[in-house]
Design an enzyme around this catalytic site. Sequence first.
Site, PDB file in Angstrom:
ATOM      1  CE  LYS A 143      -3.902  -2.341   2.063  1.00 53.15           C
ATOM      2  NZ  LYS A 143      -4.595  -2.811   3.264  1.00 53.15           N
ATOM      3  CD  GLN A 177      -3.576  -4.482   6.439  1.00 53.20           C
ATOM      4  OE1 GLN A 177      -3.412  -3.478   5.771  1.00 53.20           O
ATOM      5  NE2 GLN A 177      -4.196  -5.551   5.970  1.00 53.20           N
ATOM      6  CG  ASP A 199     -10.100  -0.044   4.750  1.00 53.85           C
ATOM      7  OD1 ASP A 199      -9.928  -0.280   3.534  1.00 53.85           O
ATOM      8  OD2 ASP A 199      -9.388  -0.539   5.645  1.00 53.85           O
TER       9      ASP A 199
END
Length: 331
Positions: free
Chosen positions: A91, A135, A158
């Site tokens: 990422k 994460q 997200d």
Amino acid sequence: MHAMHAPALRGASLASSLKASAPRARVSRPVRSTIRADAQVIDGKAIAADVREEVRLAVAAMKEKTGGKVPGLAVVLVGDRKDSETYVRSKKKACEEAGIQSFGTDLPGDATEDEVLAVVQAYNADPDVHGILVQLPMPDHIDEERVLGAIDYEKDVDGFHPLNIGRLSQRGREPLFVPCTPRGCIELLERTGVPIAGKEAVVVGRSNVVGTPAALLLQRRDATVTIVHSKTPNSEEIVRRADIVIAACGRMEMVKGSWIKPGAAVIDVGINAKDDPSKKHGYRLVGDADYEECSKVAGYITPVPGGVGPMTIAILLQNTLEGATRAYGLK
Ligand code: NAP
């Protein structure tokens, strides 16, 4: 303190950008058999590369227009899971390539929930950060719901914040962000020119991360959507009705060719390691659909790897860009 209700227009850019994705054929057609046509393979790697290039160009334009401002993405990693470390690394690399500034905090596996929350709050307050990603999975002693709920929903790249998911599920409401993997599935369909409106779609799996938001996105595009899950007694029969199948059940090669309506589009989200002694590491990656079988019946299919996987990071970059665009008042 951020207002609980953003102005109605705030999500409009997301909605219009999702709808504006020009259908572009990025499919490669394998050799046809003489008896039946094999599915067109949807090249997720190529489509993801297109998205990433679009983001890179838009970031460069933003920098020019604002005299040097760029989007910023913060990634919070708790613990030392090797797979999570790999995801976080890729990422960060993708951010660099797109010209997005990347921020990161790595906390040890025994970090307390308050420590994680303090990091999230600091990024919430940082005007250079437009997206915050924690994460998953986090260690068991940390309440995932509490941490995800603490992310400012205006930086929730997200798309897991209850406010964003809530808006996604309501007619006439627009989320600020949509979860990356399901949005990637829709982009694959739209950019390949697979029609969604008026079609029957079946999503195999109902997780918060993939299945449920994928079903909501399909429904918002006027598909008639059914979700099947582990308690559905006749999944096979239901999937066979579908013009569009999203396989996201975490069960290796569960969706068989006999489940697929001829000509249907199969989007395979699954990532499973299958034993394969012919490979260097002794395994290869396969999906939740049986590719060999399904590709002989479907009209379109995503491969694993190289289908949905590359889209997740591309959409993360797109979400971050959209967050920055709103924050800088550019749209
Ligand atoms: P998950 O949280 O394990 O959810 C799996 C879902 O599938 C659950 O809703 C479960 O039903 C359902 N299911 C399980 N067995 C089933 C069966 N026999 N028939 C029908 N449904 C069944 O998994 P996830 O996080 O959604 O991920 C799904 C897959 O996508 C996994 O293979 C994962 O590795 C992959 N993934 C890929 C990406 C990417 O970037 N490509 C991102 C995320 C996930 P219940 O709700 O009843 O338990």
